[in-house]
Enzyme design. Sequence first.
Site, PDB file in Angstrom:
ATOM      1  N   ASN A  12       0.463  -1.170   0.309  1.00 26.74           N
ATOM      2  CA  ASN A  12      -0.018  -0.278  -0.041  1.00 26.74           C
ATOM      3  C   ASN A  12       0.966   1.340   0.092  1.00 26.74           C
ATOM      4  OD1 ASN A  12      -1.984   2.020   0.651  1.00 26.74           O
ATOM      5  ND2 ASN A  12      -2.737   0.931   2.920  1.00 26.74           N
ATOM      6  N   LYS A  14       0.377   4.513   0.367  1.00 30.77           N
ATOM      7  CA  LYS A  14      -0.596   5.242   0.151  1.00 30.77           C
ATOM      8  C   LYS A  14      -0.379   7.129  -0.320  1.00 30.77           C
ATOM      9  CE  LYS A  14      -0.167   3.537   4.535  1.00 30.77           C
ATOM     10  NZ  LYS A  14      -0.200   3.669   6.271  1.00 30.77           N
ATOM     11  N   HIS A  97      -9.867   0.920   4.927  1.00 33.40           N
ATOM     12  CA  HIS A  97      -8.284   1.282   5.690  1.00 33.40           C
ATOM     13  C   HIS A  97      -8.939   1.947   6.538  1.00 33.40           C
ATOM     14  CE1 HIS A  97      -4.746   2.455   6.241  1.00 33.40           C
ATOM     15  NE2 HIS A  97      -4.325   1.158   5.179  1.00 33.40           N
ATOM     16  N   GLU A  99      -7.588   4.698   8.005  1.00 32.93           N
ATOM     17  CA  GLU A  99      -7.222   5.727   7.470  1.00 32.93           C
ATOM     18  C   GLU A  99      -8.262   5.941   6.589  1.00 32.93           C
ATOM     19  OE1 GLU A  99      -3.416   5.591   5.594  1.00 32.93           O
ATOM     20  OE2 GLU A  99      -3.139   4.597   7.612  1.00 32.93           O
ATOM     21  N   GLU A 169      -5.625  -5.317   9.901  1.00 34.75           N
ATOM     22  CA  GLU A 169      -5.252  -4.222  10.685  1.00 34.75           C
ATOM     23  C   GLU A 169      -5.583  -3.579  12.215  1.00 34.75           C
ATOM     24  OE1 GLU A 169      -2.887  -2.859   6.945  1.00 34.75           O
ATOM     25  OE2 GLU A 169      -4.432  -1.461   7.006  1.00 34.75           O
ATOM     26  N   GLY A 175       1.708   2.046  10.880  1.00 33.91           N
ATOM     27  CA  GLY A 175       2.950   3.464  10.257  1.00 33.91           C
ATOM     28  C   GLY A 175       3.167   3.676  12.269  1.00 33.91           C
ATOM     29  N   SER A 215       2.888  -2.333  10.385  1.00 30.95           N
ATOM     30  CA  SER A 215       4.129  -2.652  10.996  1.00 30.95           C
ATOM     31  C   SER A 215       4.769  -3.449  10.468  1.00 30.95           C
ATOM     32  CB  SER A 215       5.248  -1.979  12.159  1.00 30.95           C
ATOM     33  OG  SER A 215       3.869  -0.801  11.915  1.00 30.95           O
ATOM     34  N   GLY A 236       3.014  -1.382   4.453  1.00 30.94           N
ATOM     35  CA  GLY A 236       2.805  -0.394   4.581  1.00 30.94           C
ATOM     36  C   GLY A 236       4.585   0.524   3.525  1.00 30.94           C
ATOM     37  N   GLY A 237       4.674   0.829   4.785  1.00 30.27           N
ATOM     38  CA  GLY A 237       5.810   1.812   5.031  1.00 30.27           C
ATOM     39  C   GLY A 237       7.119   1.209   4.074  1.00 30.27           C
TER      40      GLY A 237
HETATM   41  P1  PGA Z   1       2.055   0.154   7.983  1.00 37.72           P
HETATM   42  O1  PGA Z   1       0.795   0.361   7.084  1.00 37.72           O
HETATM   43  O2  PGA Z   1       2.828  -1.134   7.301  1.00 37.72           O
HETATM   44  O3  PGA Z   1       3.175   1.582   7.793  1.00 37.72           O
HETATM   45  O4  PGA Z   1       1.785  -0.155   9.020  1.00 37.72           O
HETATM   46  C1  PGA Z   1       0.179  -0.921   7.080  1.00 37.72           C
HETATM   47  C2  PGA Z   1      -1.010  -0.229   6.170  1.00 37.72           C
HETATM   48  O5  PGA Z   1      -2.055   1.079   5.998  1.00 37.72           O
HETATM   49  O6  PGA Z   1      -2.270  -0.527   5.777  1.00 37.72           O
END
Ligand code: PGA
Length: 263
Positions: A12, A14, A97, A99, A169, A175, A215, A236-237
């Site tokens: 992802n 983002k 998601h 967010e 999640e 994050g 994470s 994500g990251g």
């Molecule tokens: P993250 O994000 O790996 O940076 O924690 C995961 C996500 O939002 O899908």
Amino acid sequence: MRNNRKIMIAGNWKEHFTVAEASHFLHKLEESVINHQSIEVVLFPNILTLQPLSVQLDRRKFRLGSQDGFYEDAGAYTGEVSMAMLRELVHYVLVGHSERRHIFNENDDVVAKKMQAAVRNGIMPVLCVGETLQERLAGETKQVLHNQITAGLMNLTSREVGAIVVAYEPVWAIGTGEFAKPDQVEEVVKYIRKQVAELFGERTAKLVRILYGGSVDEHNAISYLLLEDCDGALVGGASLNQYKFASIVESAFRVQQRRTVRV
Ligand code: PGA
């Protein structure tokens, strides 16, 4: 008991990368990801980059997904892009998601409509669910997941649900660098599968893929991939770094090979 669900590694991106940057990054990723056969690697770039990346993409290695999509197929909805438009470009779409739920106030009703719109348009939705830290500390994790799953899958048939993906999640792990322990993930993922079984039957529950996200990095990914009920990761990251993401894909490839041998 083994399963033959295909492991999925989803990246992802983002709100990162311009069109030029995304193209450059995809190029680097294609060089770094070597072993990918028999698993599914899905990239979720921003909507603007989907079209150019769909032309550039090595389809043997990667599939594309959208980070969001609107539930009305067309109409006076300024700023929105519908699932009906996305279907030409993507296999998958993220729905709900955290967010989107927390920053853009998407409630369960909107999530349910987006799930139905995705399925109606032949896009496989990845339904994202997870509790906040406050909810976990209050012992409400299962109740929250129960509500999100029940609402998100409302009005879908067993056959449709068997083809979707659920991503667990926990909001506190996204994050933050604070990832869930494998035994916490195992407990929740089993609970989600049980919920799906109660709502749609055992057969459907065996088919639905459940990912962990929060994470995930090149060091901890393997611990989730080895869990029997966990079918991959939403990253994500770490998906913004070609070496880290390629290393996660490599771990998934090795786990899938082991699963296949044991089926
Ligand atoms: P993250 O994000 O790996 O940076 O924690 C995961 C996500 O939002 O899908």
